[in-house]
Write a protein that holds these residues in place. Structure first.
Motif, PDB file in Angstrom:
ATOM      1  N   ALA A   1       0.863  -1.179   0.000  1.00 53.40           N
ATOM      2  CA  ALA A   1       0.000   0.000   0.000  1.00 53.40           C
ATOM      3  C   ALA A   1       0.898   1.228   0.000  1.00 53.40           C
ATOM      4  CB  ALA A   1      -0.908   0.010   1.216  1.00 53.40           C
ATOM      5  N   VAL A   2       0.667   2.114  -0.956  1.00 56.62           N
ATOM      6  CA  VAL A   2       1.393   3.381  -1.017  1.00 56.62           C
ATOM      7  C   VAL A   2       0.421   4.455  -0.549  1.00 56.62           C
ATOM      8  CG1 VAL A   2       2.638   4.998  -2.471  1.00 56.62           C
ATOM      9  CG2 VAL A   2       2.796   2.549  -2.925  1.00 56.62           C
ATOM     10  N   LEU A   3       0.735   5.072   0.579  1.00 52.48           N
ATOM     11  CA  LEU A   3      -0.161   6.051   1.195  1.00 52.48           C
ATOM     12  C   LEU A   3       0.331   7.445   0.861  1.00 52.48           C
ATOM     13  CD1 LEU A   3      -0.315   4.328   4.682  1.00 52.48           C
ATOM     14  CD2 LEU A   3      -1.789   3.925   2.719  1.00 52.48           C
ATOM     15  N   THR A   4      -0.338   8.089  -0.066  1.00 58.07           N
ATOM     16  CA  THR A   4       0.014   9.451  -0.455  1.00 58.07           C
ATOM     17  C   THR A   4      -1.206  10.337  -0.258  1.00 58.07           C
ATOM     18  OG1 THR A   4       1.533   8.608  -2.110  1.00 58.07           O
ATOM     19  CG2 THR A   4       0.885  10.899  -2.324  1.00 58.07           C
ATOM     20  N   GLY A   5      -1.094  11.312   0.623  1.00 62.27           N
ATOM     21  CA  GLY A   5      -2.190  12.247   0.845  1.00 62.27           C
ATOM     22  C   GLY A   5      -3.387  11.650   1.558  1.00 62.27           C
ATOM     23  N   ALA A   6      -3.211  10.481   2.192  1.00 60.00           N
ATOM     24  CA  ALA A   6      -4.328   9.860   2.901  1.00 60.00           C
ATOM     25  C   ALA A   6      -4.519  10.519   4.260  1.00 60.00           C
ATOM     26  CB  ALA A   6      -4.063   8.365   3.078  1.00 60.00           C
ATOM     27  N   GLN A   7      -5.756  10.600   4.670  1.00 67.29           N
ATOM     28  CA  GLN A   7      -6.079  11.119   5.993  1.00 67.29           C
ATOM     29  C   GLN A   7      -5.656  10.091   7.047  1.00 67.29           C
ATOM     30  OE1 GLN A   7      -7.203  14.206   6.505  1.00 67.29           O
ATOM     31  NE2 GLN A   7      -7.086  14.507   4.301  1.00 67.29           N
ATOM     32  N   PRO A   8      -5.431  10.516   8.291  1.00 67.74           N
ATOM     33  CA  PRO A   8      -4.973   9.586   9.330  1.00 67.74           C
ATOM     34  C   PRO A   8      -5.865   8.356   9.503  1.00 67.74           C
ATOM     35  CG  PRO A   8      -4.729  11.830  10.095  1.00 67.74           C
ATOM     36  CD  PRO A   8      -5.446  11.903   8.778  1.00 67.74           C
ATOM     37  N   ALA A   9      -7.172   8.531   9.473  1.00 68.42           N
ATOM     38  CA  ALA A   9      -8.079   7.384   9.625  1.00 68.42           C
ATOM     39  C   ALA A   9      -7.918   6.408   8.461  1.00 68.42           C
ATOM     40  CB  ALA A   9      -9.520   7.864   9.718  1.00 68.42           C
TER      41      ALA A   9
END
Length: 100
Positions: free
Chosen positions: A73-81
């Motif tokens: 999973a590449v998390l870019t610009g995701a909110q904390p939740a």
């Protein structure tokens, strides 16, 4: 992904445009409140621009620790939740099974 130079140019451009707008309101003798409102609006726009650029720059990559599993999973610009949910899904092999 944008470079740091383009980020700085964008922020500077927004700040300069806001300052020019504030000056244009102030020069014709507008009330002080209107001038201050334009200044605050300009600062707010600059803050939103900086925040958007910062959020898009932060990137985390999480992989499944199970041997042979290719789930990433590449998390870019995701909110904390969203980050917590995606990390939980990625690191728990029983939730996603084997990747092809």
């Amino acid at each position: 992904m944008a470079s740091r130079t383009s980020d700085h140019i964008t922020v500077a451009s927004v700040a300069v445009a806001g300052a020019l707008l504030t000056q244009q309101v102030y020069l014709p003798g507008a009330p002080l409140f209107a001038t201050l409102a334009c200044g605050v609006m300009s600062l707010t726009n600059t803050a939103f621009t900086v925040d958007a650029l910062r959020r898009n720059r932060v990137q985390h990559t999480v992989t499944c620790p199970h041997p042979g599993c290719a789930v990433t999973a590449v998390l870019t610009g995701a909110q904390p939740a969203e980050q917590i949910e995606l990390i939980t899904l990625t690191v728990d092999h029983s939730k996603h099974g084997a990747a092809v």
